[in-house]
Design an enzyme around this catalytic site. Sequence first.
Site, short mmCIF file in Angstrom:
data_model
loop_
_atom_site.label_atom_id
_atom_site.label_comp_id
_atom_site.label_asym_id
_atom_site.label_seq_id
_atom_site.Cartn_x
_atom_site.Cartn_y
_atom_site.Cartn_z
N TYR A 42 36.27 27.33 53.03
CA TYR A 42 36.92 27.54 51.73
C TYR A 42 38.44 27.67 51.91
O TYR A 42 39.23 27.03 51.22
CB TYR A 42 36.34 28.79 51.06
CG TYR A 42 37.18 29.33 49.95
CD1 TYR A 42 37.18 28.72 48.72
CD2 TYR A 42 38.01 30.43 50.16
CE1 TYR A 42 37.98 29.20 47.69
CE2 TYR A 42 38.81 30.92 49.14
CZ TYR A 42 38.79 30.29 47.91
OH TYR A 42 39.59 30.76 46.92
N LYS A 78 41.80 25.24 50.61
CA LYS A 78 43.01 25.68 49.91
C LYS A 78 44.26 25.27 50.69
O LYS A 78 45.26 24.82 50.11
CB LYS A 78 42.97 27.20 49.70
CG LYS A 78 41.89 27.65 48.74
CD LYS A 78 42.19 27.20 47.31
CE LYS A 78 41.11 27.51 46.33
NZ LYS A 78 41.39 27.03 44.96
N SER A 122 44.85 30.99 48.16
CA SER A 122 44.11 32.19 48.53
C SER A 122 44.64 32.78 49.82
O SER A 122 45.15 32.06 50.70
CB SER A 122 42.65 31.79 48.73
OG SER A 122 41.93 32.82 49.35
C1 WQD Z 1 35.62 42.94 49.90
C2 WQD Z 1 35.17 44.03 50.87
C3 WQD Z 1 33.31 43.34 52.20
C4 WQD Z 1 30.47 42.98 48.87
C5 WQD Z 1 36.56 37.04 49.33
C6 WQD Z 1 36.77 35.68 49.90
C7 WQD Z 1 38.23 35.34 49.85
C8 WQD Z 1 38.78 35.54 48.45
C9 WQD Z 1 38.44 36.85 47.87
C10 WQD Z 1 38.95 33.75 46.87
C11 WQD Z 1 34.82 43.50 52.26
C12 WQD Z 1 32.90 44.47 51.30
C13 WQD Z 1 31.60 43.20 49.63
C14 WQD Z 1 29.36 43.85 49.03
C15 WQD Z 1 30.59 45.09 50.68
N1 WQD Z 1 38.24 34.57 47.54
N2 WQD Z 1 31.68 44.23 50.52
N3 WQD Z 1 29.47 44.86 49.93
O1 WQD Z 1 35.46 38.93 51.49
O2 WQD Z 1 37.62 40.21 51.11
O3 WQD Z 1 37.27 38.01 50.07
O4 WQD Z 1 37.04 37.08 47.99
O5 WQD Z 1 40.07 33.40 47.12
O6 WQD Z 1 38.36 34.06 50.28
O7 WQD Z 1 36.32 35.66 51.23
O8 WQD Z 1 36.03 39.91 49.19
O9 WQD Z 1 34.85 41.21 47.49
O10 WQD Z 1 33.49 39.85 49.11
O11 WQD Z 1 34.67 41.89 49.94
O12 WQD Z 1 30.63 46.02 51.49
O13 WQD Z 1 28.29 43.68 48.39
O14 WQD Z 1 33.94 44.60 50.35
O15 WQD Z 1 32.70 43.46 53.46
O16 WQD Z 1 35.19 44.50 53.17
P1 WQD Z 1 36.56 39.30 50.59
P2 WQD Z 1 34.71 40.67 48.86
#
Ligand code: WQD
Length: 326
Positions: A144, A148, A120
Amino acid sequence: MTKSRRILVTGGAGYIGSHLVHDLIEAGHQVVVLDNLSLGRKENLPPQAQLIVGDIHNESDLERAFSQPVEVVFHFAAWKAAGESMTNPTKYAQNNICGSLQLIDACVKHQVRYFVFSSSAAVYGDPQYLPVDEKHPTQPVNYYGYTKLAIEENLRWYSQLKGLYYAALRYFNATGYDIKGRVKGREKNPANLSPVVMETLAGERPIMQVFGNDYPTPDGTGVRDYIHVNDLASAHILAMEYLLQNNKNLTVNLGTGRGHSVLEVIRAAEEVTGKKVNYQIVDRRPGDPPELVASCDLAYELLGWKAQYSDLKTIFKSMMPVYLVE
Ligand code: WQD
């Protein structure tokens, strides 16, 4: 014609794994899936895949999975909620670290030579520069990401000590659903942006939250590199071929090199579906970096891989049949 190989996919009934399983079956391989169905779904799998409902922690389940010779293992089975890993690290240590080590041991025992690992972008932690390439320091900021990284490091050791060749594929933000419509089972309890947007559009959530609009980004909302799950699947097949041909380890980013803000993502979903997303701006989510974008030059150089389906329109079009069926 490519040679048909016997392949084990752990977590193969899950979101990313099941997309790969369909592609492997279509390429003529024999696929065994080991999945405990905690997050995976049986209906995600094509009938040709052999499903073993079992756990990577369980020795007898592993024995069943390796009862016939396996040439390549793809290892997806893991917990993946970064936020939860900070409150319940034990759950992540047990599954993502201990479970993976048990699986790696079983691979060594059963003379598997090739191992493709779902890593990741979380291994990098807060980006020190952008786009993030594979030489970027690895200082995870959530547990997490640490799990990895710990497995990547163990794979390096096992490779040296036991001759296991591995590919560590560092996914950025996986999104979308199968463009061929083969995978219909939704992810259970999604917390990621695109499924949350789709659930809101489907009326299953009255409102969604946008975490912060005061980041140093063009519109103030967080910027990420969204990569379509079919693009991820094709990178796995190329990574397997790379290992088989070169007998050399591989660590690459899988992203697009382009970033999109939360609001851009919401607008794209609205445009594709013709519906309005009901959202409210709330405080930043702790631990979120303002921007995370991959450099994908290495994956292109070594695998000839480039994202094909990862523009926002294609992403949301592919999600419509899964979320907006009447
Ligand atoms: C994306 C953007 C949020 C939800 C996560 C894990 C990472 C990887 C991928 C596996 C950010 C914003 C999100 C919501 C929002 N996992 N958001 N409202 O955090 O970049 O990565 O998934 O490998 O380890 O941390 O992904 O989809 O949660 O967020 O505003 O309800 O959307 O703040 O900017 P993230 P995400």
